[in-house]
Write a protein that holds these residues in place. Sequence first.
Motif, PDB file in Angstrom:
ATOM      1  N   GLY A 118       0.819  -1.213   0.000  1.00 34.83           N
ATOM      2  CA  GLY A 118       0.000   0.000   0.000  1.00 34.83           C
ATOM      3  C   GLY A 118       0.849   1.258   0.000  1.00 34.83           C
ATOM      4  N   PHE A 119       1.843   1.304   0.885  1.00 35.33           N
ATOM      5  CA  PHE A 119       2.668   2.508   0.984  1.00 35.33           C
ATOM      6  C   PHE A 119       3.749   2.564  -0.096  1.00 35.33           C
ATOM      7  CE2 PHE A 119       0.771   2.620   5.233  1.00 35.33           C
ATOM      8  CZ  PHE A 119       0.378   3.956   5.264  1.00 35.33           C
ATOM      9  N   MET A 120       4.169   1.423  -0.615  1.00 34.94           N
ATOM     10  CA  MET A 120       5.075   1.431  -1.769  1.00 34.94           C
ATOM     11  C   MET A 120       4.414   2.137  -2.942  1.00 34.94           C
ATOM     12  SD  MET A 120       6.502  -1.768  -4.034  1.00 34.94           S
ATOM     13  CE  MET A 120       4.942  -1.908  -4.928  1.00 34.94           C
ATOM     14  N   TYR A 121       3.146   1.812  -3.188  1.00 35.18           N
ATOM     15  CA  TYR A 121       2.428   2.449  -4.282  1.00 35.18           C
ATOM     16  C   TYR A 121       2.135   3.918  -3.995  1.00 35.18           C
ATOM     17  CZ  TYR A 121       1.795  -1.973  -6.730  1.00 35.18           C
ATOM     18  OH  TYR A 121       2.012  -3.143  -7.413  1.00 35.18           O
ATOM     19  N   PHE A 122       2.049   4.291  -2.724  1.00 33.98           N
ATOM     20  CA  PHE A 122       1.877   5.708  -2.390  1.00 33.98           C
ATOM     21  C   PHE A 122       3.031   6.511  -2.978  1.00 33.98           C
ATOM     22  CE2 PHE A 122      -0.163   8.760   0.617  1.00 33.98           C
ATOM     23  CZ  PHE A 122       0.695   9.835   0.420  1.00 33.98           C
ATOM     24  N   TYR A 123       4.245   6.063  -2.711  1.00 27.79           N
ATOM     25  CA  TYR A 123       5.414   6.785  -3.218  1.00 27.79           C
ATOM     26  C   TYR A 123       5.480   6.729  -4.739  1.00 27.79           C
ATOM     27  CZ  TYR A 123      10.251   7.997  -4.189  1.00 27.79           C
ATOM     28  OH  TYR A 123      11.380   8.590  -4.706  1.00 27.79           O
ATOM     29  N   GLU A 124       5.242   5.551  -5.319  1.00 23.97           N
ATOM     30  CA  GLU A 124       5.355   5.407  -6.767  1.00 23.97           C
ATOM     31  C   GLU A 124       4.320   6.253  -7.505  1.00 23.97           C
ATOM     32  OE1 GLU A 124       5.368   1.353  -8.001  1.00 23.97           O
ATOM     33  OE2 GLU A 124       7.342   0.944  -7.111  1.00 23.97           O
ATOM     34  N   ILE A 125       3.095   6.278  -7.001  1.00 26.04           N
ATOM     35  CA  ILE A 125       2.055   7.075  -7.654  1.00 26.04           C
ATOM     36  C   ILE A 125       2.345   8.562  -7.514  1.00 26.04           C
ATOM     37  CG2 ILE A 125      -0.405   7.711  -7.531  1.00 26.04           C
ATOM     38  CD1 ILE A 125      -0.983   4.769  -6.914  1.00 26.04           C
ATOM     39  N   ARG A 126       2.862   8.979  -6.359  1.00 25.50           N
ATOM     40  CA  ARG A 126       3.230  10.398  -6.207  1.00 25.50           C
ATOM     41  C   ARG A 126       4.354  10.762  -7.175  1.00 25.50           C
ATOM     42  NH1 ARG A 126       4.476  14.413  -7.163  1.00 25.50           N
ATOM     43  NH2 ARG A 126       4.812  16.310  -5.922  1.00 25.50           N
ATOM     44  N   GLU A 127       5.290   9.851  -7.387  1.00 24.09           N
ATOM     45  CA  GLU A 127       6.364  10.106  -8.334  1.00 24.09           C
ATOM     46  C   GLU A 127       5.843  10.192  -9.767  1.00 24.09           C
ATOM     47  OE1 GLU A 127      10.205  10.309  -7.679  1.00 24.09           O
ATOM     48  OE2 GLU A 127       8.838  11.279  -6.284  1.00 24.09           O
ATOM     49  N   THR A 128       4.761   9.483 -10.058  1.00 28.66           N
ATOM     50  CA  THR A 128       4.152   9.545 -11.395  1.00 28.66           C
ATOM     51  C   THR A 128       3.525  10.906 -11.642  1.00 28.66           C
ATOM     52  OG1 THR A 128       3.713   7.171 -11.318  1.00 28.66           O
ATOM     53  CG2 THR A 128       2.483   8.451 -12.954  1.00 28.66           C
ATOM     54  N   GLY A 129       2.934  11.482 -10.610  1.00 27.82           N
ATOM     55  CA  GLY A 129       2.325  12.796 -10.774  1.00 27.82           C
ATOM     56  C   GLY A 129       1.483  13.172  -9.567  1.00 27.82           C
ATOM     57  N   LEU A 130       1.541  14.445  -9.194  1.00 26.30           N
ATOM     58  CA  LEU A 130       0.778  14.914  -8.037  1.00 26.30           C
ATOM     59  C   LEU A 130      -0.721  14.713  -8.237  1.00 26.30           C
ATOM     60  CD1 LEU A 130       0.555  16.398  -5.320  1.00 26.30           C
ATOM     61  CD2 LEU A 130       0.646  18.560  -6.589  1.00 26.30           C
ATOM     62  N   GLU A 131      -1.204  14.867  -9.479  1.00 26.93           N
ATOM     63  CA  GLU A 131      -2.638  14.759  -9.731  1.00 26.93           C
ATOM     64  C   GLU A 131      -3.163  13.363  -9.423  1.00 26.93           C
ATOM     65  OE1 GLU A 131      -0.630  14.222 -13.836  1.00 26.93           O
ATOM     66  OE2 GLU A 131      -0.271  15.235 -11.919  1.00 26.93           O
ATOM     67  N   TYR A 132      -2.307  12.337  -9.579  1.00 23.95           N
ATOM     68  CA  TYR A 132      -2.767  10.963  -9.357  1.00 23.95           C
ATOM     69  C   TYR A 132      -2.914  10.652  -7.869  1.00 23.95           C
ATOM     70  CZ  TYR A 132      -1.616  10.475 -14.280  1.00 23.95           C
ATOM     71  OH  TYR A 132      -1.569  10.642 -15.637  1.00 23.95           O
ATOM     72  N   ILE A 133      -1.922  11.049  -7.076  1.00 19.93           N
ATOM     73  CA  ILE A 133      -2.047  10.799  -5.633  1.00 19.93           C
ATOM     74  C   ILE A 133      -3.145  11.677  -5.050  1.00 19.93           C
ATOM     75  CG2 ILE A 133      -0.328  12.489  -4.837  1.00 19.93           C
ATOM     76  CD1 ILE A 133      -0.837   8.893  -3.500  1.00 19.93           C
TER      77      ILE A 133
END
Length: 261
Positions: A118-133
């Motif tokens: 869950g938290f691994m994807y938190f970081y990865e999605i934030r790195e993909t773009g602020l709009e996604y997180i």
Amino acid sequence: MFVRTISAIVFLILFIPIVIYGELPVLILVGFLAAVCLYEILKMNRIHIFSIPGIISLIALAIIVLPNKYLFVVKDFQFEAIVVLAILALSFTVLSKNRFTFVDMGFCVISVLYIGFGFMYFYEIRETGLEYIAFALLIVWGTDTGAYLFGRLLGRHKLWPQISPNKTIEGALGGIITAVAVGIIFFGAGWIVHLELWLLLLYAIILSIFGQLGDLVESALKRHFDVKDSGSLMPGHGGLLDRFDSLIFVLPIMSILPFLL
């Protein structure tokens, strides 16, 4: 209610600027949140975080959450390291003369995977773009708010009384409606435009449903261990796991769906 409100405001004041900034501060935040959530879930099963199983679980959690560039290792290291740690945890069942059982080890492994991914994807999605997180967070917060308001105003039929007596079907549907509204706002504001509106709203519905499932899963866990809250770090709200249980389910599903660019 006053304490609950103040606690939420203080948390958001600390949380939101870090998420907006991104990069290393988000990784530090994610690591802290994951570690506290692991502490809370192990404590439910009377496993101390600084016991041998707890330390093994904490190391495994760090391996899952930290990106490869911070571990300075090859890509397959995570899987191999988790296998080794699982073997060590199994071996400890013998060394402890079965005071730490096979069932306890299984609980630690599932807890690490549950929280870690869950938290691994938190970081990865934030790195993909602020709009996604931001989309994920607002889907979860919108679903919670909508479920609460619709449940209070219209709630008549219990959703799952054996697990969470206060939740209603009307509230669950209200949460989905609010999530759809979040999707419409994001599309209308041009924050997520690579998807057609109908597809974005479909994803909003799916994520809202899984967010509510995540909340129910943690409720079932607390009921099994006969605890009211996962912790007391956030006065009026309980523990961090109580606040992030929905997001822990939403973020992996968001990564699996063809959602991100």
